[in-house]
Design a protein around this motif. Structure first.
Motif, PDB file in Angstrom:
ATOM      1  N   ALA A 189     101.951  26.344  22.932  1.00 21.26           N
ATOM      2  CA  ALA A 189     102.355  25.175  23.768  1.00 21.26           C
ATOM      3  C   ALA A 189     101.861  24.539  22.818  1.00 21.26           C
ATOM      4  CB  ALA A 189     101.831  25.442  24.600  1.00 21.26           C
ATOM      5  N   GLY A 190     102.813  23.298  22.062  1.00 22.10           N
ATOM      6  CA  GLY A 190     101.293  22.439  21.269  1.00 22.10           C
ATOM      7  C   GLY A 190     101.283  22.347  19.974  1.00 22.10           C
ATOM      8  N   TYR A 191     101.100  21.936  18.817  1.00 23.79           N
ATOM      9  CA  TYR A 191     100.303  21.616  17.586  1.00 23.79           C
ATOM     10  C   TYR A 191      99.651  20.430  16.937  1.00 23.79           C
ATOM     11  CZ  TYR A 191      99.151  22.506  13.190  1.00 23.79           C
ATOM     12  OH  TYR A 191      98.553  22.722  11.920  1.00 23.79           O
ATOM     13  N   ALA A 192      98.494  20.329  17.105  1.00 21.36           N
ATOM     14  CA  ALA A 192      97.463  19.007  17.034  1.00 21.36           C
ATOM     15  C   ALA A 192      97.823  19.229  15.577  1.00 21.36           C
ATOM     16  CB  ALA A 192      96.586  19.176  17.818  1.00 21.36           C
ATOM     17  N   CYS A 193      98.280  18.108  15.004  1.00 23.43           N
ATOM     18  CA  CYS A 193      98.103  18.121  13.223  1.00 23.43           C
ATOM     19  C   CYS A 193      96.425  17.549  13.390  1.00 23.43           C
ATOM     20  CB  CYS A 193      99.055  17.095  12.955  1.00 23.43           C
ATOM     21  SG  CYS A 193      98.561  16.877  11.015  1.00 23.43           S
ATOM     22  N   PRO A 194      96.316  18.657  11.792  1.00 22.39           N
ATOM     23  CA  PRO A 194      94.620  18.596  11.602  1.00 22.39           C
ATOM     24  C   PRO A 194      94.559  17.519  10.773  1.00 22.39           C
ATOM     25  CG  PRO A 194      95.796  20.451  10.428  1.00 22.39           C
ATOM     26  CD  PRO A 194      97.051  19.836  11.332  1.00 22.39           C
ATOM     27  N   HIS A 195      95.281  16.655  10.751  1.00 24.06           N
ATOM     28  CA  HIS A 195      94.721  15.760   9.795  1.00 24.06           C
ATOM     29  C   HIS A 195      95.167  14.375  10.759  1.00 24.06           C
ATOM     30  CE1 HIS A 195      95.006  17.888   6.315  1.00 24.06           C
ATOM     31  NE2 HIS A 195      96.606  18.152   7.068  1.00 24.06           N
ATOM     32  N   CYS A 196      96.081  14.100  11.513  1.00 25.32           N
ATOM     33  CA  CYS A 196      96.497  12.925  12.461  1.00 25.32           C
ATOM     34  C   CYS A 196      96.311  13.342  13.704  1.00 25.32           C
ATOM     35  CB  CYS A 196      97.806  12.368  12.035  1.00 25.32           C
ATOM     36  SG  CYS A 196      98.633  12.716  12.568  1.00 25.32           S
ATOM     37  N   GLY A 197      96.079  13.783  14.177  1.00 24.39           N
ATOM     38  CA  GLY A 197      95.332  14.293  15.551  1.00 24.39           C
ATOM     39  C   GLY A 197      97.159  14.633  16.150  1.00 24.39           C
ATOM     40  N   GLU A 198      98.395  13.898  16.189  1.00 24.72           N
ATOM     41  CA  GLU A 198      99.533  13.649  16.669  1.00 24.72           C
ATOM     42  C   GLU A 198      99.717  15.156  17.298  1.00 24.72           C
ATOM     43  OE1 GLU A 198     102.957  11.196  15.863  1.00 24.72           O
ATOM     44  OE2 GLU A 198     104.014  13.316  15.465  1.00 24.72           O
ATOM     45  N   VAL A 199     100.213  15.379  18.380  1.00 21.47           N
ATOM     46  CA  VAL A 199     100.493  16.191  18.920  1.00 21.47           C
ATOM     47  C   VAL A 199     102.402  17.331  18.890  1.00 21.47           C
ATOM     48  CG1 VAL A 199     100.393  18.158  20.847  1.00 21.47           C
ATOM     49  CG2 VAL A 199      98.627  16.538  20.645  1.00 21.47           C
ATOM     50  N   SER A 200     102.635  17.927  18.560  1.00 22.13           N
ATOM     51  CA  SER A 200     103.719  18.011  18.258  1.00 22.13           C
ATOM     52  C   SER A 200     103.886  19.296  18.661  1.00 22.13           C
ATOM     53  CB  SER A 200     104.798  17.829  17.027  1.00 22.13           C
ATOM     54  OG  SER A 200     103.274  19.689  16.032  1.00 22.13           O
ATOM     55  N   ASP A 201     105.165  19.721  19.298  1.00 21.09           N
ATOM     56  CA  ASP A 201     105.652  21.012  19.887  1.00 21.09           C
ATOM     57  C   ASP A 201     106.336  21.836  19.034  1.00 21.09           C
ATOM     58  OD1 ASP A 201     103.995  19.895  22.422  1.00 21.09           O
ATOM     59  OD2 ASP A 201     105.518  18.765  22.518  1.00 21.09           O
ATOM     60  N   PRO A 202     105.927  22.641  18.789  1.00 14.72           N
ATOM     61  CA  PRO A 202     107.127  22.858  17.570  1.00 14.72           C
ATOM     62  C   PRO A 202     108.437  23.933  18.657  1.00 14.72           C
ATOM     63  CG  PRO A 202     105.382  23.885  16.770  1.00 14.72           C
ATOM     64  CD  PRO A 202     104.313  22.580  18.373  1.00 14.72           C
ATOM     65  N   PHE A 203     107.653  24.818  19.081  1.00  8.08           N
ATOM     66  CA  PHE A 203     108.562  26.230  20.192  1.00  8.08           C
ATOM     67  C   PHE A 203     108.828  24.990  21.630  1.00  8.08           C
ATOM     68  CE2 PHE A 203     105.577  28.661  17.898  1.00  8.08           C
ATOM     69  CZ  PHE A 203     106.223  29.182  16.494  1.00  8.08           C
ATOM     70  N   GLY A 204     109.033  23.820  21.495  1.00  8.27           N
ATOM     71  CA  GLY A 204     108.631  23.279  22.816  1.00  8.27           C
ATOM     72  C   GLY A 204     107.566  23.190  24.050  1.00  8.27           C
ATOM     73  N   GLN A 205     107.762  22.512  25.320  1.00  9.18           N
ATOM     74  CA  GLN A 205     107.523  22.251  26.156  1.00  9.18           C
ATOM     75  C   GLN A 205     107.278  22.527  27.477  1.00  9.18           C
ATOM     76  OE1 GLN A 205     106.144  18.135  26.737  1.00  9.18           O
ATOM     77  NE2 GLN A 205     104.131  17.898  25.979  1.00  9.18           N
ATOM     78  N   GLY A 206     106.128  23.250  27.840  1.00  7.68           N
ATOM     79  CA  GLY A 206     106.331  22.933  29.538  1.00  7.68           C
ATOM     80  C   GLY A 206     107.261  23.959  29.617  1.00  7.68           C
ATOM     81  N   GLY A 207     107.803  25.206  29.516  1.00 10.97           N
ATOM     82  CA  GLY A 207     109.236  26.067  29.223  1.00 10.97           C
ATOM     83  C   GLY A 207     108.578  27.170  30.362  1.00 10.97           C
ATOM     84  N   ALA A 208     107.501  27.880  30.279  1.00 10.91           N
ATOM     85  CA  ALA A 208     106.718  28.524  30.963  1.00 10.91           C
ATOM     86  C   ALA A 208     106.284  28.264  31.952  1.00 10.91           C
ATOM     87  CB  ALA A 208     105.705  29.497  29.957  1.00 10.91           C
ATOM     88  N   GLU A 209     106.109  27.495  32.375  1.00 12.10           N
ATOM     89  CA  GLU A 209     105.389  26.740  33.063  1.00 12.10           C
ATOM     90  C   GLU A 209     106.643  26.376  34.479  1.00 12.10           C
ATOM     91  OE1 GLU A 209     102.602  23.727  33.440  1.00 12.10           O
ATOM     92  OE2 GLU A 209     101.537  23.764  35.651  1.00 12.10           O
ATOM     93  N   ALA A 210     107.670  25.344  33.618  1.00 14.38           N
ATOM     94  CA  ALA A 210     108.924  25.231  34.037  1.00 14.38           C
ATOM     95  C   ALA A 210     109.296  26.757  35.364  1.00 14.38           C
ATOM     96  CB  ALA A 210     109.942  24.448  34.346  1.00 14.38           C
ATOM     97  N   ALA A 211     109.699  28.237  34.415  1.00 11.91           N
ATOM     98  CA  ALA A 211     110.496  29.133  34.281  1.00 11.91           C
ATOM     99  C   ALA A 211     109.584  29.810  35.769  1.00 11.91           C
ATOM    100  CB  ALA A 211     110.262  30.391  33.664  1.00 11.91           C
ATOM    101  N   ALA A 212     107.975  29.369  35.700  1.00 12.45           N
ATOM    102  CA  ALA A 212     107.240  30.783  36.725  1.00 12.45           C
ATOM    103  C   ALA A 212     107.640  29.808  38.303  1.00 12.45           C
ATOM    104  CB  ALA A 212     105.691  30.259  35.600  1.00 12.45           C
ATOM    105  N   LYS A 213     107.491  28.279  37.818  1.00 15.88           N
ATOM    106  CA  LYS A 213     108.017  27.598  38.766  1.00 15.88           C
ATOM    107  C   LYS A 213     108.883  28.419  39.912  1.00 15.88           C
ATOM    108  CE  LYS A 213     105.487  23.865  40.261  1.00 15.88           C
ATOM    109  NZ  LYS A 213     105.056  22.182  39.572  1.00 15.88           N
ATOM    110  N   THR A 214     110.061  28.352  38.745  1.00 17.90           N
ATOM    111  CA  THR A 214     111.125  28.772  39.644  1.00 17.90           C
ATOM    112  C   THR A 214     111.103  30.133  39.979  1.00 17.90           C
ATOM    113  OG1 THR A 214     112.388  27.814  37.520  1.00 17.90           O
ATOM    114  CG2 THR A 214     114.074  28.734  39.208  1.00 17.90           C
TER     115      THR A 214
END
Ligand code: ADP
Length: 259
Positions: A189-214
């Motif tokens: 969940a979330g990849y922090a770029c080792p160069h600039c620190g920006e976090v990207s989400d190659p596999f999306g975000q929060g899906g498992a948490e939402a699914a667990a809740k549902t």
């Protein structure tokens, strides 16, 4: 005294069976083995007497993760003795029994019997067994679950839709067998770029948490996708064995599993 009383009543003292925490996933490559190894290591650091079974017969990766590649378990009267590891977690893996690098191509029943040998090994004073299941929801998994009745199951998924759909199926497998689902882990969940620190989400975000809740299950935590975790795992150094940030999410998840 209790044992003496039992003997008087003609009861035999069966060796205590460890409670099983099964770690499953709907598909491969989502980090189920990584999570299993690190939960086991973190539990051991908390003082739990924990062992690890690599039931992922088709791709046993625990010997690499736990730095026990090339070890061979000894056996007494057909009962296997687990392999000790430097992380205080005795373990057994199909990888310890097969020739390194050789494909394991057993059919269902044989695979089931081989797995039983791992679980019914001489675990000594181990009271909790973390079992890294094969990915998916096949016969081996179902037989395993029905035969050994885990005390609980942890489901690992990435935040991705497809992985989540598969995870839902894995949950169905445990439900069907009456095994309580302890909760879901979102990995990668979330990849922090080792160069600039920006976090990207190659596999999306929060899906498992939402699914667990549902579905009404607990969400146990989120593990980021990091180079550290990949490199440490490949080097046989589970991040949970160290004291840096990489291990923290695993330790937090293990704390919830232990509760
Ligand atoms: P599975 O058991 O679900 O097949 P693995 O635990 O073997 O998955 O993980 C697949 C690959 O992804 C391994 O190379 C592992 O080191 C890597 N990996 C798993 N989780 C992470 C993570 N959070 N960050 C980086 N790499 C990861």
């Amino acid at each position: 005294l209790r044992i003496a009383q039992m003997a008087e009543r003609g009861e035999t003292v069966a060796p205590k069976k460890p409670r099983i925490i099964a770690v499953g996933s709907g598909k491969g490559g989502v980090g189920k083995s990584t999570v299993s190894a690190n939960i086991a290591v973190a539990l051991a650091r908390m003082g739990v007497k924990v062992g690890l079974v690599d039931a992922d017969i088709y791709g046993p990766s625990q010997p690499r993760l736990m730095a026990s590649e090339g070890e061979r378990p000894t056996a007494k009267d057909k009962t296997l003795n687990p392999v000790p590891t430097r992380y205080g977690v005795p373990m057994l893996s199909m990888g310890h029994l097969a020739e390194p690098g050789q494909a394991i191509a057993w059919r269902g029943p044989m695979a089931g019997n081989a797995l039983a040998q791992l679980i019914e090994a001489d675990w000594g004073d181990v009271d909790t067994l973390v079992v890294d299941l094969p990915p998916g929801t096949g016969d081996v998994q179902l037989t395993m679950i029905q035969r050994f009745k885990p005390a609980g199951a942890v489901i690992v998924s990435t935040p991705q839709d497809l992985a989540l759909m598969d995870a839902t199926r894995a949950i169905g497998l445990f439900d069907k067998a009456g095994v309580p689902v302890i909760g879901m882990v979102e990995n990668m969940a979330g990849y922090a770029c080792p160069h600039c620190g920006e976090v990207s989400d190659p596999f999306g975000q929060g899906g498992a948490e939402a699914a667990a809740k549902t579905m009404g299950y607990d969400f146990l935590g989120r593990i980021p996708l990091t180079l550290n975790i990949r490199a440490a795992s490949d080097a046989g150094q589970p991040p949970a064995a160290g004291d840096d940030d990489a291990g923290a999410p695993f330790v937090a998840i293990a704390g919830k599993v232990a509760d």
